[in-house]
Write a protein that holds these residues in place. Structure first.
Motif, PDB file in Angstrom:
ATOM      1  N   ILE A 178     -25.729  30.494 -19.045  1.00 53.84           N
ATOM      2  CA  ILE A 178     -25.016  29.230 -19.264  1.00 53.84           C
ATOM      3  C   ILE A 178     -24.670  28.553 -17.925  1.00 53.84           C
ATOM      4  O   ILE A 178     -24.887  27.337 -17.777  1.00 53.84           O
ATOM      5  N   PRO A 179     -24.165  29.283 -16.929  1.00 52.68           N
ATOM      6  CA  PRO A 179     -23.960  28.615 -15.632  1.00 52.68           C
ATOM      7  C   PRO A 179     -25.229  27.957 -15.085  1.00 52.68           C
ATOM      8  O   PRO A 179     -25.172  26.840 -14.575  1.00 52.68           O
ATOM      9  N   HIS A 180     -26.364  28.616 -15.203  1.00 53.49           N
ATOM     10  CA  HIS A 180     -27.596  27.980 -14.721  1.00 53.49           C
ATOM     11  C   HIS A 180     -27.943  26.748 -15.553  1.00 53.49           C
ATOM     12  O   HIS A 180     -28.330  25.721 -15.017  1.00 53.49           O
ATOM     13  N   LEU A 181     -27.788  26.849 -16.859  1.00 54.19           N
ATOM     14  CA  LEU A 181     -28.125  25.712 -17.717  1.00 54.19           C
ATOM     15  C   LEU A 181     -27.224  24.509 -17.413  1.00 54.19           C
ATOM     16  O   LEU A 181     -27.685  23.366 -17.329  1.00 54.19           O
ATOM     17  N   ILE A 182     -25.939  24.777 -17.243  1.00 54.08           N
ATOM     18  CA  ILE A 182     -25.004  23.700 -16.911  1.00 54.08           C
ATOM     19  C   ILE A 182     -25.369  23.083 -15.560  1.00 54.08           C
ATOM     20  O   ILE A 182     -25.370  21.859 -15.398  1.00 54.08           O
ATOM     21  N   ALA A 183     -25.691  23.924 -14.613  1.00 48.93           N
ATOM     22  CA  ALA A 183     -26.013  23.413 -13.278  1.00 48.93           C
ATOM     23  C   ALA A 183     -27.277  22.560 -13.319  1.00 48.93           C
ATOM     24  O   ALA A 183     -27.310  21.450 -12.768  1.00 48.93           O
ATOM     25  N   TYR A 184     -28.317  23.057 -13.981  1.00 46.92           N
ATOM     26  CA  TYR A 184     -29.540  22.255 -14.111  1.00 46.92           C
ATOM     27  C   TYR A 184     -29.224  20.915 -14.783  1.00 46.92           C
ATOM     28  O   TYR A 184     -29.740  19.869 -14.392  1.00 46.92           O
ATOM     29  N   THR A 185     -28.387  20.950 -15.821  1.00 47.93           N
ATOM     30  CA  THR A 185     -28.116  19.731 -16.577  1.00 47.93           C
ATOM     31  C   THR A 185     -27.323  18.715 -15.757  1.00 47.93           C
ATOM     32  O   THR A 185     -27.692  17.542 -15.697  1.00 47.93           O
ATOM     33  N   ILE A 186     -26.255  19.147 -15.106  1.00 46.32           N
ATOM     34  CA  ILE A 186     -25.422  18.179 -14.374  1.00 46.32           C
ATOM     35  C   ILE A 186     -26.188  17.606 -13.175  1.00 46.32           C
ATOM     36  O   ILE A 186     -26.062  16.424 -12.847  1.00 46.32           O
ATOM     37  N   VAL A 187     -27.020  18.414 -12.554  1.00 46.17           N
ATOM     38  CA  VAL A 187     -27.819  17.888 -11.438  1.00 46.17           C
ATOM     39  C   VAL A 187     -28.810  16.852 -11.971  1.00 46.17           C
ATOM     40  O   VAL A 187     -29.027  15.809 -11.359  1.00 46.17           O
TER      41      VAL A 187
ATOM     42  N   PHE B 203     -23.323  23.304  -7.462  1.00 49.97           N
ATOM     43  CA  PHE B 203     -24.192  23.363  -8.640  1.00 49.97           C
ATOM     44  C   PHE B 203     -25.660  23.256  -8.247  1.00 49.97           C
ATOM     45  O   PHE B 203     -26.521  23.803  -8.925  1.00 49.97           O
TER      46      PHE B 203
ATOM     47  N   ILE C 171     -27.610  26.828  -7.563  1.00 51.28           N
ATOM     48  CA  ILE C 171     -28.256  27.600  -8.626  1.00 51.28           C
ATOM     49  C   ILE C 171     -29.268  26.740  -9.396  1.00 51.28           C
ATOM     50  O   ILE C 171     -30.201  27.273  -9.977  1.00 51.28           O
ATOM     51  N   ALA C 172     -29.108  25.419  -9.342  1.00 52.08           N
ATOM     52  CA  ALA C 172     -30.109  24.551  -9.985  1.00 52.08           C
ATOM     53  C   ALA C 172     -31.393  24.472  -9.171  1.00 52.08           C
ATOM     54  O   ALA C 172     -32.344  23.799  -9.567  1.00 52.08           O
TER      55      ALA C 172
ATOM     56  N   MET D 179     -23.068  28.530 -25.507  1.00 53.47           N
ATOM     57  CA  MET D 179     -23.029  27.109 -25.208  1.00 53.47           C
ATOM     58  C   MET D 179     -22.092  26.380 -26.163  1.00 53.47           C
ATOM     59  O   MET D 179     -21.360  25.475 -25.770  1.00 53.47           O
TER      60      MET D 179
END
Lengths: 309, 309
Positions: B188-197, B222, B225-226, B248
């Motif tokens: 989830i941290p990776h998914l959030i980071a990819y998304t916000i970037v 972020f 990790i993105a 999520m």
């Protein structure tokens, strides 16, 4: 440097760093400081955050031609009122807060006869308090100045010079645009980090101990900014509400699309999204806004590591 | 050490680090490696990631009593099929993938007569490829082993010993629980980071240049990790779908509550939430899973900084 004496109100990470940086880079300028907390004042004296630390806000600003308010966004108005009795009529009032429209309004309301020029150094760490500051915090960091429409250009230039002397690169920006830019680059990241750390610590299926143990998989990066000062951040969200909500809704839309891609097993969409983000990282490093070492160089602390250098 | 020869299939960040670490910490063990990409094999030879680098997967595993698959989660099955012709009947098959239920199924299907013991070292950086690995990557990091129900205890112990020799602390865990824990602490941290970037780079109101310039306000954390490997992460989300979606949805619920608090101006709720998260950060640092220096010690690269140490 046009300023003769800078007064710093609030001696946490930012205020303390300004005091140390001014003494290091601008030895010709007098520095005085005040903090509402007596313990912080004591520690500020011990560390020499400013040349003099006053026990009264109006006393701290006496003779100062630049006053920088370094208190949480929500305390700006009352801090401005507290210094009013001691202010020189020609003193420039500035600040370091992270939401500029609301602060401009609060300072102008409290000090209607003074020149108010809000500013925001985009720099910080997860630490707070009088022990957190250091003189190089602003090196190679941006400082955004958001002058109100009728601010005297000469004073804006003086303030820009001050921040440049501390190591910053100065950008002039409209307050409203600032609030939108910072909502994306700072406020939403903090809100997300606070939220996911909260989510992770309240689960039934996974214990808090497990979350902590295995945080090196990505989670720990979020905990750094989620360790930031709660009062400061509460005030940011209360005072930059509109831009934060707007940006949050964009993020929620994108996250919803990502959720759907996972649900549907759409690997192509994910791969495309995940590939876009590397270029941004590269440019952030090229522009000196982050550390190029893998893992920020965390492994360099490991005595067994001879591979990294 | 019970193993005589370890074969590493896939020579990116993880595979390369295992090869280097095994050669450093276990000089008595023979190491051989393979990567499907000829350029990666060439670079692996230059860096000496393993003592020998084979041009064929079945050749790489010849004589090996431990084979570790270090390929993206989605490629585990075909990698297992590719090594089958060269495998010793008593070889233990393991891996380093981030979702354990799907990998256990894929490896057992491809190699039904072999002992399969999946494992997951919770370690990594944002770098990938044959230049990214280093021998100390696993020092002070957890390695989670998820033995299937009927895995021989002796072999599980041997694998645990191998990871301990590389510097890891080993934890035995059920594969399903692993997938839930890692969904929270990593996926989830990776998914959030990819998304916000992604969100930040597609805005109309704020340019990409501005996002990059002012990233030091929080966003840059972020982007680290993105910047992780897109193929690896696509496969993680395709293969740990259920746990990721469940976590999520928890996060989305909490973010919705935060959104409502901002909309309603509920400062008390925000302050309470933001205060809880500092304790978790402190425990992560106490347990050696992150760097206690402010900002991860990024400022130590600044030649003007004498305050930090």
């Amino acid at each position: 440097m046009s300023f003769e004496k800078v007064a710093i109100i609030g001696l946490g990470l930012l205020g303390g760093s300004i005091g140390l940086a001014a003494q290091e880079h601008l030895p010709g300028i007098a520095t005085s400081g005040f903090d509402a907390d007596p313990k912080v004042r004591e520690r500020a004296r011990e560390r020499g955050l400013c040349a003099t630390i006053a026990d009264d806000p109006a006393e701290a600003v006496q003779g100062a031609d630049l006053v920088i308010l370094c208190v949480p966004v929500g305390a700006m108005g009352s801090a401005a009122e507290a210094i009013a009795p001691g202010l020189r009529p020609d003193a420039v009032i500035s600040d370091v807060g992270s939401s500029k429209q609301s602060i401009a309004a609060a300072l102008s309301a409290a000090l209607p006869d003074h020149v108010v020029i809000p500013a925001h150094p985009v720099a910080g760490t997860e630490q707070s308090g009088p022990d957190a500051g250091f003189a190089s915090l602003f090196h190679h960091r941006w400082c955004i100045i958001t002058p109100p429409e009728h601010a005297p250009q000469g004073k804006v230039d003086d303030l820009a010079e001050f921040w440049k002397a501390l190591g910053s690169t100065v950008e002039i920006m409209d307050a409203q645009h600032h609030d939108m830019v910072l909502a994306v680059t700072s406020h939403i990241p903090h809100l997300i980090a606070y939220t996911i750390v909260g989510t992770a610590s309240d689960l039934e299926e996974v214990t808090r101990g497990e979350v902590i143990k295995y945080s090196a998989g990505g989670f720990r990066d979020f905990t750094r900014i989620a360790a930031s000062d709660p009062t400061m951040w509460r005030d940011v969200f209360l005072n930059n509400k509109e831009a934060v909500l707007e940006m949050m809704d964009r993020f929620l839309t994108d996250l919803g699309m990502m959720r759907e891609a996972i649900r549907a097993g759409d690997g192509e969409m994910m791969f495309d999204q995940f590939s876009k983000t590397r270029a941004i990282r590269r440019r952030i490093i090229e522009q000196g806004q982050d550390d190029a070492r893998p893992d920020f160089g965390r492994h360099e602390h490991d005595p067994g590591d001879n591979e990294q250098e």
